[in-house]
Design a protein around this motif. Structure first.
Motif, PDB file in Angstrom:
ATOM      1  N   LEU A 141       0.832  -1.206   0.000  1.00  0.00           N
ATOM      2  CA  LEU A 141       0.000   0.000   0.000  1.00  0.00           C
ATOM      3  C   LEU A 141       0.866   1.254   0.000  1.00  0.00           C
ATOM      4  N   VAL A 142       1.936   1.229   0.787  1.00  0.00           N
ATOM      5  CA  VAL A 142       2.842   2.379   0.864  1.00  0.00           C
ATOM      6  C   VAL A 142       3.529   2.612  -0.475  1.00  0.00           C
ATOM      7  N   VAL A 143       3.998   1.538  -1.096  1.00  0.00           N
ATOM      8  CA  VAL A 143       4.672   1.645  -2.398  1.00  0.00           C
ATOM      9  C   VAL A 143       3.721   2.201  -3.449  1.00  0.00           C
ATOM     10  N   LEU A 144       2.481   1.703  -3.467  1.00  0.00           N
ATOM     11  CA  LEU A 144       1.495   2.188  -4.439  1.00  0.00           C
ATOM     12  C   LEU A 144       1.209   3.677  -4.231  1.00  0.00           C
ATOM     13  N   ALA A 145       1.122   4.098  -2.970  1.00  0.00           N
ATOM     14  CA  ALA A 145       0.862   5.506  -2.674  1.00  0.00           C
ATOM     15  C   ALA A 145       2.015   6.381  -3.157  1.00  0.00           C
ATOM     16  N   LEU A 146       3.245   5.932  -2.945  1.00  0.00           N
ATOM     17  CA  LEU A 146       4.419   6.695  -3.369  1.00  0.00           C
ATOM     18  C   LEU A 146       4.517   6.756  -4.890  1.00  0.00           C
ATOM     19  N   VAL A 147       4.247   5.631  -5.549  1.00  0.00           N
ATOM     20  CA  VAL A 147       4.291   5.605  -7.015  1.00  0.00           C
ATOM     21  C   VAL A 147       3.215   6.517  -7.597  1.00  0.00           C
ATOM     22  N   ALA A 148       2.021   6.451  -7.013  1.00  0.00           N
ATOM     23  CA  ALA A 148       0.913   7.273  -7.506  1.00  0.00           C
ATOM     24  C   ALA A 148       1.239   8.756  -7.411  1.00  0.00           C
ATOM     25  N   ASN A 149       1.769   9.181  -6.252  1.00  0.00           N
ATOM     26  CA  ASN A 149       1.962  10.606  -5.982  1.00  0.00           C
ATOM     27  C   ASN A 149       3.243  11.189  -6.552  1.00  0.00           C
ATOM     28  N   PHE A 150       4.286  10.374  -6.650  1.00  0.00           N
ATOM     29  CA  PHE A 150       5.585  10.926  -7.043  1.00  0.00           C
ATOM     30  C   PHE A 150       6.116  10.418  -8.376  1.00  0.00           C
ATOM     31  N   VAL A 151       5.371   9.531  -9.016  1.00  0.00           N
ATOM     32  CA  VAL A 151       5.751   9.062 -10.351  1.00  0.00           C
ATOM     33  C   VAL A 151       4.630   9.319 -11.353  1.00  0.00           C
ATOM     34  N   LEU A 152       3.445   8.772 -11.071  1.00  0.00           N
ATOM     35  CA  LEU A 152       2.357   8.833 -12.045  1.00  0.00           C
ATOM     36  C   LEU A 152       1.757  10.236 -12.178  1.00  0.00           C
TER      37      LEU A 152
ATOM     38  N   ALA B  21      -8.535  15.463 -12.153  1.00  0.00           N
ATOM     39  CA  ALA B  21      -9.298  14.263 -12.521  1.00  0.00           C
ATOM     40  C   ALA B  21      -8.370  13.065 -12.705  1.00  0.00           C
ATOM     41  N   GLY B  22      -7.241  13.283 -13.374  1.00  0.00           N
ATOM     42  CA  GLY B  22      -6.297  12.194 -13.597  1.00  0.00           C
ATOM     43  C   GLY B  22      -5.705  11.679 -12.304  1.00  0.00           C
ATOM     44  N   ALA B  23      -5.367  12.587 -11.392  1.00  0.00           N
ATOM     45  CA  ALA B  23      -4.801  12.185 -10.100  1.00  0.00           C
ATOM     46  C   ALA B  23      -5.824  11.407  -9.274  1.00  0.00           C
ATOM     47  N   LEU B  24      -7.074  11.871  -9.280  1.00  0.00           N
ATOM     48  CA  LEU B  24      -8.135  11.145  -8.571  1.00  0.00           C
ATOM     49  C   LEU B  24      -8.295   9.735  -9.136  1.00  0.00           C
ATOM     50  N   LEU B  25      -8.263   9.619 -10.449  1.00  0.00           N
ATOM     51  CA  LEU B  25      -8.423   8.313 -11.097  1.00  0.00           C
ATOM     52  C   LEU B  25      -7.274   7.385 -10.742  1.00  0.00           C
TER      53      LEU B  25
ATOM     54  N   LEU C 195      -5.551   2.531  -7.828  1.00  0.00           N
ATOM     55  CA  LEU C 195      -4.518   1.881  -7.021  1.00  0.00           C
ATOM     56  C   LEU C 195      -4.944   1.685  -5.565  1.00  0.00           C
ATOM     57  N   GLY C 196      -6.179   2.067  -5.252  1.00  0.00           N
ATOM     58  CA  GLY C 196      -6.624   2.048  -3.860  1.00  0.00           C
ATOM     59  C   GLY C 196      -7.041   0.715  -3.306  1.00  0.00           C
ATOM     60  N   GLY C 197      -7.119  -0.316  -4.148  1.00  0.00           N
ATOM     61  CA  GLY C 197      -7.500  -1.628  -3.657  1.00  0.00           C
ATOM     62  C   GLY C 197      -9.001  -1.790  -3.480  1.00  0.00           C
ATOM     63  N   LYS C 198      -9.392  -2.830  -2.740  1.00  0.00           N
ATOM     64  CA  LYS C 198     -10.809  -3.165  -2.599  1.00  0.00           C
ATOM     65  C   LYS C 198     -11.445  -2.586  -1.340  1.00  0.00           C
ATOM     66  N   ASP C 199     -10.655  -2.354  -0.301  1.00  0.00           N
ATOM     67  CA  ASP C 199     -11.194  -1.795   0.933  1.00  0.00           C
ATOM     68  C   ASP C 199     -11.654  -0.359   0.683  1.00  0.00           C
ATOM     69  N   ARG C 200     -12.934  -0.081   0.931  1.00  0.00           N
ATOM     70  CA  ARG C 200     -13.491   1.234   0.593  1.00  0.00           C
ATOM     71  C   ARG C 200     -12.882   2.358   1.420  1.00  0.00           C
ATOM     72  N   GLY C 201     -12.581   2.070   2.677  1.00  0.00           N
ATOM     73  CA  GLY C 201     -11.980   3.087   3.528  1.00  0.00           C
ATOM     74  C   GLY C 201     -10.606   3.493   3.042  1.00  0.00           C
ATOM     75  N   ILE C 202      -9.814   2.507   2.629  1.00  0.00           N
ATOM     76  CA  ILE C 202      -8.478   2.766   2.096  1.00  0.00           C
ATOM     77  C   ILE C 202      -8.560   3.403   0.717  1.00  0.00           C
ATOM     78  N   LYS C 203      -9.473   2.915  -0.111  1.00  0.00           N
ATOM     79  CA  LYS C 203      -9.629   3.451  -1.467  1.00  0.00           C
ATOM     80  C   LYS C 203      -9.974   4.936  -1.431  1.00  0.00           C
ATOM     81  N   SER C 204     -10.830   5.333  -0.494  1.00  0.00           N
ATOM     82  CA  SER C 204     -11.182   6.753  -0.359  1.00  0.00           C
ATOM     83  C   SER C 204      -9.956   7.595  -0.039  1.00  0.00           C
ATOM     84  N   VAL C 205      -9.130   7.084   0.875  1.00  0.00           N
ATOM     85  CA  VAL C 205      -7.921   7.814   1.257  1.00  0.00           C
ATOM     86  C   VAL C 205      -6.962   7.932   0.083  1.00  0.00           C
ATOM     87  N   MET C 206      -6.756   6.829  -0.630  1.00  0.00           N
ATOM     88  CA  MET C 206      -5.846   6.832  -1.775  1.00  0.00           C
ATOM     89  C   MET C 206      -6.346   7.771  -2.872  1.00  0.00           C
TER      90      MET C 206
END
Length: 279
Positions: A42-53, A207-211, A216-227
């Protein structure tokens, strides 16, 4: 009159950030914040999303729309600044995982302090960024109030429960005032950008960042909202510090307009995620 409104806006930012961090600290424990960050994937996905993608999307938008220099710089700068103090409030509206939102916010903020000064000069020539200037404001406004709240919660739990609603109310009032003042102060700049490629770039990046965060937020809705919200929101405070030190007023205005438009897009998005969570 505008100077008075600008002063009120700055005070609103201070009240919101500090009171929201105190409120979060008073309602959580360090274990609650750290535990979600033990999920390495989860941490790796968050870092990739915010600082790469997200930076890659911003760079592609700047090229595709042939943005002028100030808009291009502002867009790329914002894409590289993550860990905004408004994330816990958005996640509260979205009924997401509050401890993870604070943990992710702190993680992204710390990485931004290191990442932004190193990478931005490689992408935009002629930029000199002092990490201490960025770190100082973020630590004073965010980490210290959060730490104070966590300390009071750990040592004086009853007192924490009594005073937390006061800071939560102050946070809610301050964010409403800030949104109104943001629209009023930047109304002409927003109107001037209507129909321009700069405004289109802002909308596409948000819009792109939200998408990206949602996918990458996974299946848990609470985590997906945060991501989703954590990736969609950029750290306006850090971006403004860098813009004020290195660029002209056009870049600063672009960052401010981005912040206002971000609020307009992100709060309804958080509300929609909250409805889905309830369902």
């Amino acid at each position: 009159m505008s100077e008075v409104l600008e002063t009120l806006a700055m005070l609103s930012v201070l009240v919101f950030v500090i009171s929201s961090m105190l409120s979060m600290g008073l309602s959580l424990t360090m274990k609650q914040i750290v535990d979600p960050l033990k999920d390495t994937k989860l941490v790796v996905l968050a870092l990739v999303a915010n600082f790469v993608l997200v930076p890659a999307i911003a760079y592609a938008i700047a090229i595709a729309l042939s943005l002028d220099q100030s808009h291009s710089i502002g867009l790329i700068l914002l894409s590289m600044a993550a860990g905004a103090p408004f994330l816990p409030k958005l996640v509260e509206v979205a009924k997401g995982n509050a401890p993870y939102s604070v943990g992710l916010m702190v993680l992204l903020m710390v990485v931004t302090i290191v990442y932004l000064p190193l990478v931005l000069p490689l992408v935009i020539t002629g930029v000199e960024v002092n990490p201490l200037d960025i770190a100082r404001s973020l630590i004073i406004m965010m980490l210290i109030p959060l730490g104070i709240g966590l300390f009071i919660k750990a040592r004086y739990e009853d007192a924490a429960e009594k005073i937390r609603p006061t800071f939560a109310s102050a946070s809610n009032i301050a964010i409403l005032v800030l949104i109104v003042l943001g629209v009023v102060l930047n109304f002409e700049s927003m109107i001037a950008m209507v129909g321009s490629r700069g405004l289109l770039a802002v909308v596409i990046l948000v819009a792109g960042a939200l998408l990206v965060g949602y996918l990458l937020g996974g299946k848990d809705r609470g985590i997906k909202s945060v991501m989703t919200l954590g990736t969609g929101q950029r750290n306006i405070s850090a971006a403004l510090v860098v813009a004020a030190q290195n660029f002209d007023s056009d870049v600063i205005t672009f960052v401010l307009v981005f912040g206002v438009i971000g609020f307009i897009v992100l709060f309804p998005t958080a509300g929609e995620l909250g409805k889905r969570s309830g369902e």
